[in-house]
Design an enzyme around this catalytic site. Structure first.
Site, PDB file in Angstrom:
ATOM      1  N   GLU A  32       0.812  -1.219   0.000  1.00 37.13           N
ATOM      2  CA  GLU A  32       0.000   0.000   0.000  1.00 37.13           C
ATOM      3  C   GLU A  32       0.845   1.268   0.000  1.00 37.13           C
ATOM      4  OE1 GLU A  32      -3.320   0.331   2.740  1.00 37.13           O
ATOM      5  OE2 GLU A  32      -3.343  -1.845   2.957  1.00 37.13           O
ATOM      6  N   ASP A  38      -1.781  -4.109   3.709  1.00 36.37           N
ATOM      7  CA  ASP A  38      -1.822  -4.156   5.175  1.00 36.37           C
ATOM      8  C   ASP A  38      -2.665  -5.328   5.685  1.00 36.37           C
ATOM      9  OD1 ASP A  38      -0.210  -1.982   5.244  1.00 36.37           O
ATOM     10  OD2 ASP A  38      -1.748  -0.542   5.824  1.00 36.37           O
ATOM     11  N   ASP A  62      -5.248  -6.159   7.412  1.00 37.41           N
ATOM     12  CA  ASP A  62      -6.547  -5.884   8.019  1.00 37.41           C
ATOM     13  C   ASP A  62      -7.619  -5.941   6.933  1.00 37.41           C
ATOM     14  OD1 ASP A  62      -6.111  -3.546   6.597  1.00 37.41           O
ATOM     15  OD2 ASP A  62      -5.779  -2.302   8.360  1.00 37.41           O
ATOM     16  N   GLU A 110      -9.272  -3.592   5.445  1.00 37.51           N
ATOM     17  CA  GLU A 110      -9.029  -2.617   4.392  1.00 37.51           C
ATOM     18  C   GLU A 110      -7.943  -3.116   3.448  1.00 37.51           C
ATOM     19  OE1 GLU A 110     -10.714   1.184   3.332  1.00 37.51           O
ATOM     20  OE2 GLU A 110     -11.083  -0.101   5.059  1.00 37.51           O
ATOM     21  N   TYR A 122       2.525  -3.713  13.542  1.00 41.28           N
ATOM     22  CA  TYR A 122       1.378  -3.031  12.927  1.00 41.28           C
ATOM     23  C   TYR A 122       0.592  -2.249  13.967  1.00 41.28           C
ATOM     24  CZ  TYR A 122      -2.491  -2.338   9.692  1.00 41.28           C
ATOM     25  OH  TYR A 122      -3.452  -1.779   8.873  1.00 41.28           O
ATOM     26  N   ARG A 153      -2.574  -0.737  13.810  1.00 46.22           N
ATOM     27  CA  ARG A 153      -4.041  -0.705  13.890  1.00 46.22           C
ATOM     28  C   ARG A 153      -4.514  -2.076  14.371  1.00 46.22           C
ATOM     29  NH1 ARG A 153      -2.965   3.093  10.047  1.00 46.22           N
ATOM     30  NH2 ARG A 153      -2.564   1.657   8.318  1.00 46.22           N
ATOM     31  N   HIS A 159      -4.295  -9.189  14.722  1.00 49.90           N
ATOM     32  CA  HIS A 159      -2.857  -8.958  14.819  1.00 49.90           C
ATOM     33  C   HIS A 159      -2.449  -8.937  16.291  1.00 49.90           C
ATOM     34  CE1 HIS A 159      -4.406  -7.129  11.198  1.00 49.90           C
ATOM     35  NE2 HIS A 159      -4.915  -6.159  11.908  1.00 49.90           N
TER      36      HIS A 159
END
Length: 752
Positions: free
Chosen positions: A7, A80, A82, A84, A297, A299, A343
Site C-alpha cells: 500500500e 496491510d 486488516d 481494508e 502493525y 491498527r 494482529h
C-alpha cells in the site's frame, strides 16, 4: 522478476531491502478502486450490488501496475494485514484478472526480514470474508452519507455531511456538553481530625461513617453538629489490618490505549500520534542500515503477543534486571469480546533496539512514542509490584475514622514503566504510625473542607477514543479519521485540550436524532460493528446485513425531506443589486462562511464573497509565476491547497496541470536542498509530502518509480558510482552514498 504489491510508499524502500534481488516492490498508495463519486453507486434493487471504478487520481498508477504485472513471473499481494488491506488486494487482483483461488496473498505484522521471509513461505488466497466485511462497511457508509447528508443540507445549511460512525460519535460530544449544562452542583464536606499516637506521632484520620454506616455531610450545620458530638470524645483504635497488596502491569498497547497514553502522557494529538506510529511502523533511517521498521502493525484491538516476542522479553528482562523481575509464568492479557484479534498488540520489533540507541536519529515525537511503546511492552511481561498496606479504624462517640497507607516492598514492573510514562509515583506514601488495638489517641484539631460536586468533564481526544472503544463504535482504523472529520466539518472544536460541540454540531445532532433515532443510537451502531465482525468470521452474507439496515430507511428519508421542520436560518435581504439580473442579493451561509447570492438561483448563479466585516471582498488575484505550464504553455499561478502552496495552470479546467512547490511558502529556502534531475530517468525530482511521510520522487511516476527518503544530490559516489544523498548530522549536512552496501561519506561545507 516477482512483483510484490504493497500500500504505502513510506515502506517501499524497507520492504524492497528485505526482499532483495529477484523482487520488485510496487506501492499503490492505498485504494485504487472505489464506489463511483457523486453517485450512490449501490444498486439497492439488485442485492445492493456496488459499482466500483478506478479512482481518478489512480488511473496512471493502475496503468503502471498492469505493465509491471504483465512482465512479472509471479504476483504477491502484501497490502496491510486488516480488512481494508484485504479489500485493496481484492481490488488489485480483480484489475489484474488474478483468479479468486490463486494463492497470492501474503501478510506480515511487522516489517522485518524474518517476518517478510516467513510471509513468502505461506501465500494464501484472498480471504473473501474479510473483503465482504469491508464491502458491507463501505456500502453502509455510502448509503448513510449519500442519503442523510442532503437532509441536513435541506434543513440546516449547505455542504453538511452525515456518517454512520461520525454522527454517533458527534452525539457523544453533544450529549456530554448538555450533561454539563444541566448539571447542578451539590455541596459536600470532607471531615478530618489530627490525632497524636502514644509515641507522640501526629497523623490525619478521615471521617468515613457513624455506627458502621457511611455518612455524608452536605452543609456546614451538619459539620458543626458532628463537632459538637465529638468534643471531648475519646479516639480509640478499634481495628488494624495489614496486608501485602499487588499492582499488576498494564497490557501492551492496542491502537486506542496508545492514542490515549500519547495524549495524556506526551500531549500528542490523535493526528500526531497516528503519523508518528505510521513512521515507526514503516521504518526510519538508521546509520549504516538504511530504513528500519521499529514497531509492529499499529491498527489493532488485540492484546495478544506472539510466543517468540514473549520469550525474547523474558530473556531481556532476566538479563537486564534479574530473574526476580520475571513472573513465574508469562503474563497474558484478555482482549475485549469485540476485538477482531487479527494482529498482535503494538510492540517493538526488537528489544535490543532500545529507545536510547535510536534517539539521535528520531524526531522528538518519534522518540517519545517509541519510548512509550517499548517500555509499556517490556513492563507488561514483568513481575507485579508489591506493597505493605495497612488500614487502621478508629472510633469516637460512634463516629468511624480511618487512616491507611502503603509502602513499596518490590518495585516490579514500575522499575520500567514509571520511567517510561514520566508519571509521578502516585502511591499513597503516608506512613501509618505504630498503633495497637485499644490505644487511645490524643485529639489535636479538626480539619474540614467544603467541596462541591463537579460536572462530568468534557471529552478530550483521548477520552473520546476511549468512549468509542468502550461503546463499540468504530474500530482501530476509524478512530482518528472519525474525530479528525468532525473537526474539519466544524461540528466540534478544541477548548484547551477539551472538545466542545459547535452550534452547528448540536443542530446536526438534533436533526438526525429527530428523524433517524435508530442510526444515532450508540447501541445500534455497536451492534452493526458486531455484525460486520460476523461477516468476517464467515457466518453472514454481507448483503443480508445491509438489507436488514436498509429496511424502512427510504421511508424515513422521504418523511424527513417532506417535513417542513427546519433549522435553516432565513436568507438575509441586502441592498446589493445583482448586476446580472437586477434582483436584491441575499446573504447565505456556505462551507466557507457567509456570502452573497442571487435569489433567482438557479436561473442566475451570481455570487460574491464577503469579508469578515460583511463587505463585498475583492476577487482574490493569484500570484503569477515565471513557471510555464508544460502542457499548454501558460504561466502557472500560485495557489494554496491542503498541503500548502502549489503551482496550477490558470486554464483550469481545460488544463489540470499542477506542480508541487518545494515548501509551503512557495519558494526555495536558503538552506533547502537543490534537487537534481532524477538519477534513474533524468526527469525533474519533486518533494512529496503526504499525511504519513515526506520523501523525494520522480515527476515521471508511474513510468519511473524512483523514490528516496533523503534528498538526492547531483554528485556520484567516487567509490561505487551510485548517487549521493544529503543527510543531516550533529555537525550539519553531509553527503552519503545511497548504496546501502557502500560506506562512503563526505562532509561538505557546500551542501545546501
Amino acid at each position: 522478476m516477482k512483483l510484490v504489491i504493497i500500500e504505502g510508499f513510506g515502506k517501499l524502500e524497507t520492504v524492497q531491502k528485505y526482499l532483495g534481488k529477484g523482487y520488485k516492490v510496487f506501492a499503490t498508495g492505498g485504494h485504487v478502486r472505489d464506489l463511483m463519486p457523486k453517485r450512490l453507486s449501490v444498486d439497492v434493487k439488485n442485492d445492493f450490488q456496488p459499482t466500483y471504478v478506478v479512482m481518478d487520481d489512480k488511473k496512471s498508477v493502475v496503468e503502471s501496475l498492469k505493465k509491471a504485472a504483465a512482465s512479472s513471473e509471479q504476483i504477491l499481494l502484501a497490502t496491510d494485514p486488516d480488512r481494508e488491506g484485504e479489500a485493496i488486494s481484492w481490488h488489485v487482483a480483480t484489475l489484474l484478472e488474478i483468479p479468486s483461488d490463486a494463492a497470492v496473498r501474503i501478510e506480515f505484522n511487522e516489517i522485518s526480514k524474518n517476518a517478510i521471509q516467513n510471509a513468502l513461505k505461506s501465500p494464501r488466497p484472498i480471504d473473501k470474508n474479510l473483503v465482504d466485511a469491508q464491502q458491507a462497511r463501505r456500502v453502509l457508509d455510502r448509503l448513510v452519507g449519500y442519503k442523510l447528508s442532503p437532509v441536513l443540507c435541506q434543513k440546516i445549511q449547505s455542504n453538511l455531511s452525515a456518517g454512520r460512525v461520525q454522527s454517533v460519535t458527534l452525539r457523544l460530544v453533544v450529549d456530554r456538553e448538555r450533561e454539563i449544562q444541566a448539571f447542578v452542583a451539590e455541596e459536600y464536606w470532607n471531615f478530618f481530625v489530627y490525632l497524636k499516637s502514644l509515641a507522640g506521632e501526629q497523623y490525619k484520620a478521615t471521617l468515613v461513617g457513624k455506627g458502621g454506616e457511611k455518612i455524608k455531610l452536605s452543609s456546614e450545620a451538619q459539620v458543626n453538629d458532628v463537632k459538637s458530638e465529638l468534643n471531648g470524645a475519646d479516639y480509640v483504635v478499634q481495628n488494624i489490618k495489614r496486608s501485602i497488596t499487588k499492582a499488576h502491569p498494564y497490557a501492551p498497547f492496542i491502537t486506542s490505549t496508545m492514542q490515549q497514553d500519547a495524549l495524556n502522557k506526551l500531549n500528542m494529538s490523535l493526528r500526531q500520534t497516528s503519523s508518528a506510529a505510521q513512521q515507526l511502523y514503516e521504518g526510519v533511517e538508521l546509520p549504516g542500515e538504511g530504513k528500519v521498521a521499529l514497531i509492529t502493525y499499529i491498527r489493532t484491538d488485540s492484546t495478544r503477543v506472539s510466543k517468540e516476542a514473549i520469550a525474547a522479553a523474558r530473556e531481556y528482562i532476566g538479563n537486564q534486571y534479574g530473574n526476580e523481575y520475571l513472573p513465574d509464568k508469562p503474563n497474558y492479557y484478555a482482549s475485549k469480546k469485540s476485538a477482531q484479534d487479527a494482529h498482535e498488540a503494538i510492540r517493538p520489533i526488537s528489544l535490543e533496539r532500545t529507545p536510547e540507541s535510536v534517539k539521535p536519529h528520531l524526531s522528538k515525537n518519534l522518540y517519545a512514542l517509541y519510548n512509550l511503546i517499548y517500555k509499556r511492552f517490556l513492563a507488561s511481561q514483568m513481575a507485579d509490584a508489591t506493597y505493605n498496606s495497612v488500614s487502621v479504624d478508629i472510633t469516637a462517640n460512634a463516629y468511624d475514622f480511618r487512616i491507611s497507607g502503603r509502602t513499596p516492598v518490590f518495585d516490579g514492573f514500575t522499575k520500567v514503566y514509571a520511567v517510561a510514562t514520566n508519571e509521578d509515583d502516585k502511591d499513597d506514601k503516608s506512613t501509618v504510625p505504630e498503633l495497637n488495638v485499644g490505644d487511645k489517641q490524643a485529639f489535636i484539631k479538626y480539619d474540614c473542607e467544603q467541596k462541591f460536586t463537579k460536572p462530568p468533564a468534557r471529552y478530550t481526544e483521548a477520552s473520546l477514543v476511549k468512549a468509542m472503544e468502550e461503546k463499540g463504535i468504530g474500530r482501530p482504523a476509524t478512530y482518528t479519521p472519525t474525530v479528525t472529520l468532525l473537526f474539519s466539518r466544524k461540528y466540534i472544536e478544541k477548548s484547551g485540550r477539551a472538545i466542545a460541540p459547535t452550534e452547528l454540531g448540536c443542530n446536526v445532532t438534533d436533526m438526525l436524532v429527530k428523524y433517524f433515532p435508530e442510526i444515532m443510537d450508540v447501541g445500534f451502531t455497536a451492534n452493526m460493528e458486531n455484525e460486520l465482525d460476523g461477516i468476517e468470521e464467515g457466518g453472514m452474507r454481507w448483503q443480508s446485513t445491509v438489507a436488514k439496515f436498509y429496511e424502512g430507511f427510504e421511508d424515513k428519508i422521504r418523511a424527513a425531506r417532506g417535513d417542513e421542520y427546519t433549522l435553516k436560518a432565513p436568507d438575509e435581504q441586502t441592498d446589493y443589486v445583482c448586476e446580472k439580473c437586477g434582483a436584491n442579493m441575499v446573504i447565505k451561509t456556505g462551507k466557507f462562511g457567509k456570502f452573497l447570492a442571487c435569489p433567482n438561483y438557479p436561473k442566475c448563479k451570481n455570487t460574491k464573497n464577503l469579508d469578515e466585516n460583511g463587505n463585498i471582498a475583492e476577487p482574490k488575484q493569484h500570484e503569477v509565476s515565471d513557471v510555464v505550464c508544460s502542457k499548454c504553455g501558460a504561466n502557472m499561478v500560485v495557489k494554496t491547497g491542503r498541503y500548502g502552496k502549489f503551482l496550477a495552470c490558470p486554464n483550469y479546467p481545460k488544463c489540470k496541470n499542477i506542480v508541487n512547490l518545494e515548501d509551503k511558502d512557495g519558494g526555495k529556502k536558503e538552506d533547502e536542498v537543490v534537487l537534481p534531475p532524477c538519477p534513474k530517468c533524468g526527469k525533474p525530482l519533486k518533494k512529496i509530502t503526504t499525511r504519513k511521510s515526506t520523501f523525494y520522487g520522480c515527476s515521471g511516476y508511474p513510468d519511473c518509480d524512483f523514490t528516496s527518503s533523503d534528498p538526492p544530490s547531483d554528485k556520484k559516489c567516487p567509490t561505487c558510482g551510485a548517487y549521493l544523498v544529503v543527510k543531516t548530522g550533529k555537525n550539519g549536512k553531509y553527503l552519503k552514498c545511497s548504496n546501502k552496501e557502500c560506506k562512503f561519506k563526505q562532509n561538505s561545507e557546500n551542501v545546501k
